[in-house]
Structures are given as C-alpha cells and as structure tokens.
Design an enzyme around this catalytic site. Sequence first.
Site, PDB file in Angstrom:
ATOM      1  CG  ASP A 180     -17.100 -48.976 -49.339  1.00 53.67           C
ATOM      2  OD1 ASP A 180     -17.500 -48.027 -50.038  1.00 53.67           O
ATOM      3  OD2 ASP A 180     -16.964 -50.136 -49.780  1.00 53.67           O
ATOM      4  CD  GLN A 181     -20.729 -46.405 -41.617  1.00 54.40           C
ATOM      5  OE1 GLN A 181     -21.633 -46.542 -42.437  1.00 54.40           O
ATOM      6  NE2 GLN A 181     -20.964 -46.181 -40.343  1.00 54.40           N
TER       7      GLN A 181
END
Length: 305
Positions: free
Chosen positions: A120-121
């Site tokens: 995930d970012q």
Amino acid sequence: MPFVIKKMFVKQKQRAFVFLIRELGYTQKEAQRFIAKGRLLINGEIMDVSSREIEGEIEFITFEPLSKGLKAHAEYDNFVVFDKPSGMLIHPQNRYTPYSLIDELKAQYGREANIAHRIDQETSGLVLCARDKKSEIDLKMMFQDREMKKKYLAMVHGELKEELTIDAPLLRYDDEKSALVRMVVKVDESGKKSLTYVKPLKYFPEHNTTLVECSPHTGRQHQIRVHLFHVKHPIVGDPVYGQSEEYVVKYLDRELDRETRVKISGAKRLLLHANELEFEFSGKKYNIKSSVDFEKACLENMRIN
C-alpha cells in the site's frame, strides 16, 4: 511529470501497433496494450484500435521515468529491492501522477525492469523488483505460489501478550451505495482463505500500543490490516479499519487533516512496514532485511507535531 505527450509523424500508412514497435521499440503486446489504454491520439481524439492503419501526425502519451535519487536497498544481477518510504505510490494512479516507485526503477534499470509485487501507498518497506522480463515472471510466480516468505512490522493498539494465528477469510466489499466500496475489505465466510501469524515484540504502556511482527501466509489485499482489526488490535494510524464511514470518506477525499487523523487513529501515517523477504532464486537463498528503524518511525509519527 513522467507521462508526456510526444508528437510524431507517420510517413507511410501502417497499422498503429506496428508503428509503435518500429518507432519506439515496444513489443507487440506492449504496443497493443498502450493503444487499448488510450495513449494514442489523432487530432486530439483517442484512437484505441491497435490494428487500425494510421498516417500523418499523431500524438502518443509516453512514460518517461523521473528519478529523485532514491537508491536501491539491495542490488543483484536479476533483481533489486527498494526500501520504499511511506507515502510513495508503487505505480502511477493515472497519467497525471507526478512520481512513483516505477519511475525510480525504470530510470535507473531500464524499460524492461518491473515491480514484482505491491504494498500500500502508506506502507513502508521492502519492494522486490525484477530487472528483466524472465525474472519478472519467475518472481511473480513465487509470490503467487507462496514461495516468498514476508515479514512485516506493525504498531497496534492495545497490549498483545501472546502469539496469534489469525485464520479468517477475506472478502472485498461489493456495496455500491457505500463509499467504503472504494477500498475496504472485510472478514466473511464466503471470502478467500487468509492466514496471518502475529508475534508481539514490545509493549509501550505510555501509548498502550504493541509492536508486532506479522507473517502473512496468504497475500490478500489489506490482509494484515483487516486481520489485526478483526482481533481488536487495529494498526495505529489506520484511517480506514476501525474508523467511522465519515472519517473514511474524508480520508479517501483527502479532507482528513493531520491533527484529526492522529486523534482518531493514533498516528500521522499507517504504522505498517514490510521488513523482511526470504526466498530462493536460481538456486541461491536470499534473506533481505530493511534498514529502517521502524520503532523510531512509529514514535515520531504518533506525535502531532
């Protein structure tokens, strides 16, 4: 901006994908995929039929990677590993995304280099990247076949005293009426089998949080986040799992200010870190660990200022 519009001139009428192969050196598969994605323009209009013949002036939206100097954490003949900072995207979300990890990879290692998996970012840590097409296929298959051992670190709410095995199937939301459909996963008996092992490492009584090590046996979307929330130890800084829909929507719409986020979730960012990769590739064993002091990063991000 890595995506730029390149003006080109087709002297002799030919199929669109053939022109891109000859002019820009793409494979047939790449050329056809880029055209299907709407990256070829004629008179400002998208032309997305790769077999159609073209002639004269065209525009092509090409990816020209931009480096900001992020160096690989480990480098080998067939692959490299980046220690991604929190907040950095793995791939661009659209052609207006100014920068992502794929920029650094392709700028430094060439067009054939590609990322083998995703995190995930807001998750920081190790990202494995192939340097050539064959290695990309082999590495992706290792993730798919669960031959890649991954260990994450997470700071969770509450005191966790004993090791846990979380065996809970995961299902992505399918409710068009809810804003949560954009990214939320839930535990559901009709979902895909998902298994995570959790080991407590250190308790912080002043924050009532515990640093844990998580080993996911499966690799579902948001698996560690959902599993920890499921056992009532959500990850500190998680703006989605454990929050009201009001705050989830604000976060997704980028309207959640830092002070409110710390107040509701405990930190300025998601305190999850991809810390270790262990695998065998071409007959050689690798054990790659992050160099980030994650405990220090957690304590810094749990403060408002």
